[in-house]
Design an enzyme around this catalytic site. Structure first.
Site, mmCIF file in Angstrom:
data_model
loop_
_atom_site.group_PDB
_atom_site.id
_atom_site.type_symbol
_atom_site.label_atom_id
_atom_site.label_comp_id
_atom_site.label_asym_id
_atom_site.label_seq_id
_atom_site.Cartn_x
_atom_site.Cartn_y
_atom_site.Cartn_z
ATOM 1 N N SER A 87 13.998 13.357 -4.808
ATOM 2 C CA SER A 87 14.949 13.285 -3.701
ATOM 3 C C SER A 87 14.225 12.786 -2.463
ATOM 4 O O SER A 87 13.051 13.109 -2.251
ATOM 5 C CB SER A 87 15.540 14.667 -3.452
ATOM 6 O OG SER A 87 16.005 14.766 -2.122
ATOM 7 N N LYS A 131 12.781 18.621 -5.474
ATOM 8 C CA LYS A 131 13.713 18.150 -6.492
ATOM 9 C C LYS A 131 13.092 17.247 -7.553
ATOM 10 O O LYS A 131 12.239 16.428 -7.273
ATOM 11 C CB LYS A 131 14.873 17.378 -5.824
ATOM 12 C CG LYS A 131 15.813 18.243 -5.016
ATOM 13 C CD LYS A 131 16.682 19.136 -5.887
ATOM 14 C CE LYS A 131 17.739 18.420 -6.608
ATOM 15 N NZ LYS A 131 19.007 18.194 -6.015
ATOM 16 N N HIS A 140 33.469 26.938 -25.632
ATOM 17 C CA HIS A 140 33.966 27.072 -24.252
ATOM 18 C C HIS A 140 32.810 27.200 -23.250
ATOM 19 O O HIS A 140 32.963 27.843 -22.211
ATOM 20 C CB HIS A 140 34.893 28.289 -24.100
ATOM 21 C CG HIS A 140 35.902 28.408 -25.185
ATOM 22 N ND1 HIS A 140 37.128 27.788 -25.139
ATOM 23 C CD2 HIS A 140 35.850 29.059 -26.383
ATOM 24 C CE1 HIS A 140 37.813 28.066 -26.248
ATOM 25 N NE2 HIS A 140 37.061 28.824 -27.025
ATOM 26 N N GLU A 165 22.193 11.182 -16.130
ATOM 27 C CA GLU A 165 23.469 11.058 -15.415
ATOM 28 C C GLU A 165 23.984 9.622 -15.439
ATOM 29 O O GLU A 165 25.181 9.375 -15.609
ATOM 30 C CB GLU A 165 23.310 11.533 -13.962
ATOM 31 C CG GLU A 165 23.132 13.042 -13.870
ATOM 32 C CD GLU A 165 22.705 13.512 -12.475
ATOM 33 O OE1 GLU A 165 22.712 12.712 -11.528
ATOM 34 O OE2 GLU A 165 22.363 14.703 -12.350
#
Ligand code: ARG
Length: 461
Positions: free
Chosen positions: A276, A282, A155, A289
């Protein structure tokens, strides 16, 4: 430039041609198309249907076409409908009359079925190679990290301590299954449809076993109608590719989480990260992704072909031309993702200290603490309650079970003794789990040896 103008009185409408054509994408398997034609003419001449001179002239012509396409000296002429007409048309332009005999005893229906099988067989083999490479990379991490403790989750909550080697082993199992699925698919498709004609075979005395053998198939397919309308192997392949993507996607989802500032279990290498345009600090896991994102695209192709096939009466229907673009895109996507992911994994840094700290901080040894009581004669359900109360106490005090003083333990149960600390140390928690398949170092070493033999087997297959 058509193979079928004879019974028509009008030119095809240009929009119809554009809608109907497949050359713009089926040119992808020009090599396979030519390979199939070579086998076909060799067989035709052996069966006395073509002379040896005709055969040799066709073979020479085919060689020159393949060489010119490959070197960029022959462009695919968009006036042709598909790769089959293109090759035949250029052949006839180049060698004259003999070129017109290439298609004797053959239909584009068995031809395209053959081309797609040859293409798929090659691509499956390439996908297998990429998977093998990834399995080796995962194996390398497993060997090094049998002693690297990290929390195992259920979980997405810390559950019990495991090792990084064990966690990686779960993915080894997944990709190992993927590899065997690909092999199954490659084996099952390996029967040759050439000679099935449009749907009902042919009246020429073709030697179908000969073409099958020349093209590396186990033998000819046994039903000509099924041969020209079977696309099961593409659906099987797309399904195997979808599972590979599902596994890659889960793996990348974990890496994205592990790479966050909150976890810091891993650091993706700069060469596999992006920045970024506005936030200078960043460093984003875009590649992970994108791999996760491209999974949807591959699933889509599987559903697309399943849906295309579901209502088709026997035998060939033009709908089947719609098999190509989804398969091509799925194959290119998965191959790209496998190669990139392997590179990312190879260069990724594991922050083993953070993994260990996280395992220590999350009561991942609570089950072992309960087992400690059980071993001293307390029924498991009571032990579960006692440790639950201790966890609550620890949360109030902002402490972990292994730092809680013995008198606090004793306040809840007299059964506790000094040996509790040894019993719930991270090392004990992992190393006591030594049944095969569990994370204990002994069990992991056994599994690693099995994987080592597996890798040397697949290397030699
Ligand atoms: N381009 C066609 C396909 O991909 C080749 C077969 C054409 N056969 C036909 N009878 N129209 O399916």
């Amino acid at each position: 430039m058509k193979l079928w103008g004879g019974r028509f009185t009008k030119e095809t409408n240009q929009l119809v041609h554009n809608f109907n054509e497949s050359l713009s994408f089926d040119n992808k398997f020009y090599k396979e198309d030519i390979q199939g034609s070579r086998a076909h003419v060799k067989m035709l001449s052996k069966c006395g249907i073509l002379t040896e001179e005709e055969r040799d002239s066709i073979l020479e012509g085919l060689d020159s076409i393949e060489a010119d396409i490959t070197s960029g000296n022959l462009d695919f002429d968009p006036q042709y409908e598909d790769i089959h007409s293109f090759v035949e048309g250029v052949l006839t332009e180049r060698i004259g009359e003999a070129g017109k005999k290439l298609h004797t005893g053959r239909s584009r229906n068995d031809q395209v079925a053959l081309d797609m099988k040859l293409y798929t067989r090659n691509e499956i083999a390439e996908t297998e190679e990429l998977l093998k490479e990834l399995l080796k990379t995962i194996f390398g991490i497993m060997e090094v990290h049998t002693g690297t403790i990290m929390p195992g989750f259920t979980h997405l909550q810390k559950a019990q301590p495991i090792s990084l080697s064990h966690h990686m082993g779960a993915y080894f199992e997944m990709f190992k299954r993927d590899l065997s699925r690909l092999k199954d698919c490659r084996e099952r498709l390996n029967l040759c449809p050439l000679g099935s004609g449009a749907l009902a075979g042919t009246t020429y005395p073709l030697d179908r076993s000969m073409t099958a053998e020349l093209l590396g198939f186990y033998g000819p397919t046994l039903n000509s109608m099924d041969s020209v309308s079977d696309r099961d192997y593409l659906i099987e392949y797309l399904s195997a590719l979808s599972l590979i993507m599902m596994h890659l996607s889960r793996f990348n989802e974990e890496i994205i989480t592990w790479n966050t500032n909150e976890y810091r279990f891993v650091e993706i290498d700069d060469s596999y990260s992006t920045g970024s345009s506005i936030m200078p600090q960043k460093k984003n896991p875009d590649i992970a992704e994108l791999i996760r994102g491209k999974t949807g695209r591959v699933y889509g192709h599987l559903i697309s072909l399943l849906t295309t096939m579901k209502g088709l009466p026997l035998a060939y229907n033009k709908d089947m031309q719609e098999d190509k673009e989804p398969v091509f895109d799925a194959v290119d996507t998965v191959k790209g993702c496998l190669a990139l992911f392997d590179g990312m994994l190879k260069t990724m840094k594991f922050n083993t200290d953070n993994m260990r700290l996280s395992a220590e901080g999350g009561f991942t040894n609570a089950t072992d603490a309960a087992d400690y009581l059980v071993k001293k004669g307390v029924p498991f359900r009571d032990a579960h309650g006692i440790i639950g109360a201790l966890v609550l106490k620890c949360i109030e005090r902002g402490e972990s079970l292994d730092k809680l003083p013995l008198d606090e333990y004793k306040k809840i149960s007299e059964v506790f003794d000094e040996d509790i600390y040894e019993a719930i140390s991270m090392e004990t928690c992992v190393s006591k789990r030594n049944t095969i398949g569990a994370p204990g170092v002994e069990a992991m070493k056994e599994v690693i040896e099995i994987y080592r033999s597996f890798i040397s087997e697949i290397d030699n297959s």
